[in-house]
Design an enzyme around this catalytic site. Structure first.
Site, PDB file in Angstrom:
ATOM      1  N   GLU A  81       0.817  -1.207   0.000  1.00 40.53           N
ATOM      2  CA  GLU A  81       0.000   0.000   0.000  1.00 40.53           C
ATOM      3  C   GLU A  81       0.859   1.269   0.000  1.00 40.53           C
ATOM      4  O   GLU A  81       0.589   2.206  -0.736  1.00 40.53           O
ATOM      5  CB  GLU A  81      -0.935  -0.022   1.218  1.00 40.53           C
ATOM      6  CG  GLU A  81      -1.887   1.151   1.334  1.00 40.53           C
ATOM      7  CD  GLU A  81      -2.940   1.192   0.224  1.00 40.53           C
ATOM      8  OE1 GLU A  81      -3.074   0.193  -0.500  1.00 40.53           O
ATOM      9  OE2 GLU A  81      -3.595   2.240   0.083  1.00 40.53           O
ATOM     10  N   ASP A  82       1.906   1.287   0.829  1.00 42.00           N
ATOM     11  CA  ASP A  82       2.609   2.553   1.078  1.00 42.00           C
ATOM     12  C   ASP A  82       4.022   2.644   0.514  1.00 42.00           C
ATOM     13  O   ASP A  82       4.666   3.680   0.645  1.00 42.00           O
ATOM     14  CB  ASP A  82       2.697   2.813   2.595  1.00 42.00           C
ATOM     15  CG  ASP A  82       1.327   3.046   3.217  1.00 42.00           C
ATOM     16  OD1 ASP A  82       0.400   3.376   2.462  1.00 42.00           O
ATOM     17  OD2 ASP A  82       1.191   2.874   4.441  1.00 42.00           O
TER      18      ASP A  82
END
Ligand code: MN
Length: 748
Positions: A81-82
């Site tokens: 996700e990051d």
């Protein structure tokens, strides 16, 4: 790596080794290094390095007792996700399972929670669960949320409220559904703290105050229970517990009760070794204290849907203070606290658990033994199959969730929004890509319907492609409105062929406007076109319409016959003239030429005549027949051997109404007739009759059998045949069935 991080990692490793001494810590270390490297210089709102969050989540996961893959996935859960990490990258380094888990968690992280209506919430919760192919994904996501809630103080006030509401409405109910009480309680209390800080504090203070006031009482009760059970020789652990803040809050505010009115504020848990001991303890408790009526619940006999098992009873102590006692075995206790996660807790060596001696935990070993052949993958598989296998959850472009039947297509989706959307659909996009109408939708898909004012409307194929009744009905509705002429044509054809089946002609239906009116009324339509249209779009079956009309015709025939008789009697008394106008009609020039007729009957001397076959004797071609002219309702055809047509019994005043009739050769229509079979009663008799009919390829309209006294049986048959020859063949065949001694035509 910072020292502080190193320290936190050591703690995680210690926790993992407690649960599983043979854990591969090298793998864990490399996961830490990977996550740390990818999250690089990222910071949390608290100012701490980002990596402290995945480490904390991994620790909660390890606490739940989940396996090594789950702990590693928790460490990596925000990487996709990051950071620039990818599924393949993780799969290469840590295996496919870890990569799948991380990807699953990422999907759940990306889920959007927009609408706040109750129905939408339920759909979101279901979608949340359905999107995870592996239940461990949900567990990791819950741990992630728990840590975020624990550290929510660093977020803005708006973010705090938003996350707390989401937690209360989505995450806590999911934890509840998975039976994870402990996690659920903590999530609820943390959320309440932000959603209603004042209410939270009030309840907390009242609870503290109550505990202070009653601590002595509670300690005494616990001692009494322990002593009594020791006397009875029941091995058990007893401890007191206070209700968690949110559940007290809910009872006080939602049910407007004062804290004193809540019966189960205090509870004692009695944990024993086996189920019989549970009921022994219950007996002792009811002997020691006065039970409160209606408060006993047996969740052992009837577990809650999430698997929770215990006995609950509320009793009143000597001071008049009510308290609850919950009685359960150790494995019920594990399930109550950890729900589905208890499964992994059992699997990993409880031998080095902190709780008590080995002997005390024999049940764990037994359980482990009994589960030895059930492999954990199997467990995960059964869990995910059971969850909402028959539903699929998708998003509208606005973020609303739609629940559709599994296998649903863009057509179902379009009609679930509105029939106008479905009817003007010209295309569909799923996750931004154009797809065909028969593409099955998957959980979490974002579906967008392309519409146009000039769309031609649905096609009939759509009814086969769509999965939901809603879509099918709406498409049918469209055809009902938009394709009236087409419907009338197809409806008319279906209706006429059904009439023919029943041995009725169109002419019989439309003989007079009065008859037609009465028949249409019987099927509740205003005109024949309306009826045809309804049959055409599927609103009424042709069969039903035709058979109802037939019923009505024969009812009218009966009434007519009675009226005719009455009138004939009066007329013959007064005038003695020609009785029936039709019979007096002058034969036309072609009257004597045999004419093809829809009914297959030629009536001598009568032109264009309406015909019906008498119900009493149901003649078929080949039977010698005779006709009776009814008043205003055509000619009724009887077999010559029918008792109702017996010349000896004909009324003299009706003599002029009996006319000779004959069959038309070569008619292909089929005729309904009835048979009665008498036989010795035995198993399978009706089945043999049905078999014989099907080998003869006879169309059967009705078959019923009934047992008679003295071991006999009657079978009643309604069938359609072409002519007498075929009927004779059927009768011969039926007579050969073992046990059958008489086959006779009804009414003959
Ligand atoms: Mn996270």
């Amino acid at each position: 790596m910072e020292e502080n991080i190193q320290e936190r990692y050591e703690q995680l490793e210690k926790r993992v080794l407690e649960n599983n001494p043979s854990a591969d810590t090298a793998r864990l270390r490399s996961a830490l290094a990977y996550a740390d490297q990818h999250h690089g210089g990222q910071l949390r709102k608290s100012g701490e390095p980002y990596i402290t969050h995945p480490i904390a989540v991994a620790e909660i996961v390890a606490d739940l007792g989940l396996d090594m893959d789950s702990v590693i996935a928790a460490l990596l859960h925000d990487c996709i996700e990051d950071t620039d990490s990818t599924h393949d990258d993780i799969a290469k380094q840590f295996g496919a399972t870890v990569a799948e888990l991380v990807e699953g968690v990422t999907k759940l992280t990306r889920m959007q929670y927009t609408s706040k209506e109750e129905e939408q919430m339920e759909n979101l919760r279901k979608m949340f669960m359905a999107m995870a192919k592996d239940v461990r994904v949900i567990l990791i996501k819950l741990c992630d949320r728990l840590h975020n809630m624990r550290t929510l103080e660093y977020q803005s006030e708006r973010k705090q409220k938003e996350k707390s509401l989401e937690t209360m409405e989505i995450y806590a109910p999911i934890a509840h559904r998975l039976g994870m009480q402990r996690l659920k309680w903590e999530l609820e209390d943390l959320s309440l703290q932000y959603l209603d800080p004042i209410g939270y504090k009030e309840v907390q203070e009242e609870l503290d105050e109550l505990t202070r006031q009653n601590s002595e009482f509670l300690a005494r009760m616990q001692r009494q229970i322990e002593e009594r059970l020791a006397q009875e020789g029941v091995k058990c652990t007893v401890y007191g517990r206070l209700k968690h803040i949110y559940s007290v809050y809910r009872k006080m505010y939602a049910q407007s009760k004062t804290i004193k009115e809540i019966f189960d504020i205090y509870a004692f848990r009695v944990i024993v070794e086996d189920i019989p001991a549970c009921y022994t303890v219950l007996g002792c408790i009811h002997d020691m204290f006065k039970p409160v009526l209606g408060r006993f619940k047996d969740y052992i006999g009837t577990p809650k849907p999430n698997g929770y098992q215990s006995l609950h009873t509320t009793v009143i102590g000597r001071e008049g203070i009510p308290f609850e006692v919950q009685i359960r075995t150790w494995d019920m206790h594990q399930t109550a606290e950890y729900g589905v996660a208890a499964h992994w807790k059992y699997k990993q060596g409880m031998a080095n658990s902190k709780l008590g001696s080995e002997k005390e935990f024999e049940w764990v070993r037994k359980l482990l033994e009994s589960q030895q052949d059930a492999d954990p993958d199997e467990f995960v598989r059964t869990l995910k199959v059971d969850m909402f296998a028959d539903e699929v959850f998708v998003f509208t472009p606005n973020g609303d969730v739609k629940s559709l039947p599994a296998g649903a297509t863009p057509i179902d989706f379009a009609y679930s929004i509105h029939s106008a959307v479905g009817n003007s659909m010209t295309g569909a996009r799923v996750n931004g890509r154009i797809v065909t109408y028969d593409t099955p939708l998957k959980n979490g898909d974002i579906v967008e319907i392309i519409t146009s004012k000039s769309a031609k409307g649905p096609s009939r194929d759509w009814m086969n492609i769509c999965k939901s009744n809603e879509a099918r009905n709406k498409i049918r509705q469209w055809f009902k409105k938009e394709r009236r002429e087409e419907n009338i044509a197809t409806g008319r054809a279906a209706f006429e062929s059904e009439l023919k089946h029943l041995g009725l002609s169109m002419a019989a239906i439309t003989a007079t406007p009065e008859i037609l009116d009465a028949l249409l009324k019987r099927v509740r339509f205003g005109s024949l076109d309306e009826l045809y249209a309804a049959i055409g779009y599927g609103g009424m079956s042709a069969q039903k319409a035709a058979s109802r009309m037939k019923e009505e015709l024969s009812r009218m025939g009966r009434v007519e016959r009675q009226n005719a008789e009455r009138q004939a009697m009066q007329e013959s008394l007064s005038a003695g003239q020609t009785i029936f106008p039709a019979a007096a009609k002058q034969p036309g020039p072609e009257a004597n030429r045999p004419r093809r007729s829809e009914s297959g009957i030629i009536v001598e001397g009568l032109d264009n005549c309406m015909v019906k076959f008498a119900k009493c004797c149901t003649p078929v071609p080949g039977d010698p027949v005779v006709g009776f002219i009814t008043r205003g309702y055509g000619v009724s055809i009887h077999r010559q051997d029918c008792p109702n047509a017996d010349p000896a019994r004909r009324k003299p005043e009706e003599a002029g109404r009996w006319v000779s009739v004959s069959w038309v050769d070569g008619e292909q229509a089929s005729y309904r007739t009835s048979l009665e079979i008498s036989a010795k009663d035995r198993d399978g008799l009706a089945l043999d009759v049905a078999m014989a009919l099907s080998t003869q390829k006879v169309k059967v309209n009705n078959l019923s059998a009934r047992s008679e006294p003295d071991g006999y049986a009657m079978v009643f048959l309604e069938l359609s045949v072409k002519d007498k020859q075929e009927l004779t063949g059927v009768i011969n065949k039926l007579s050969q069935i073992p046990g059958v001694f008489l086959v006779k035509r009804a009414g003959g």
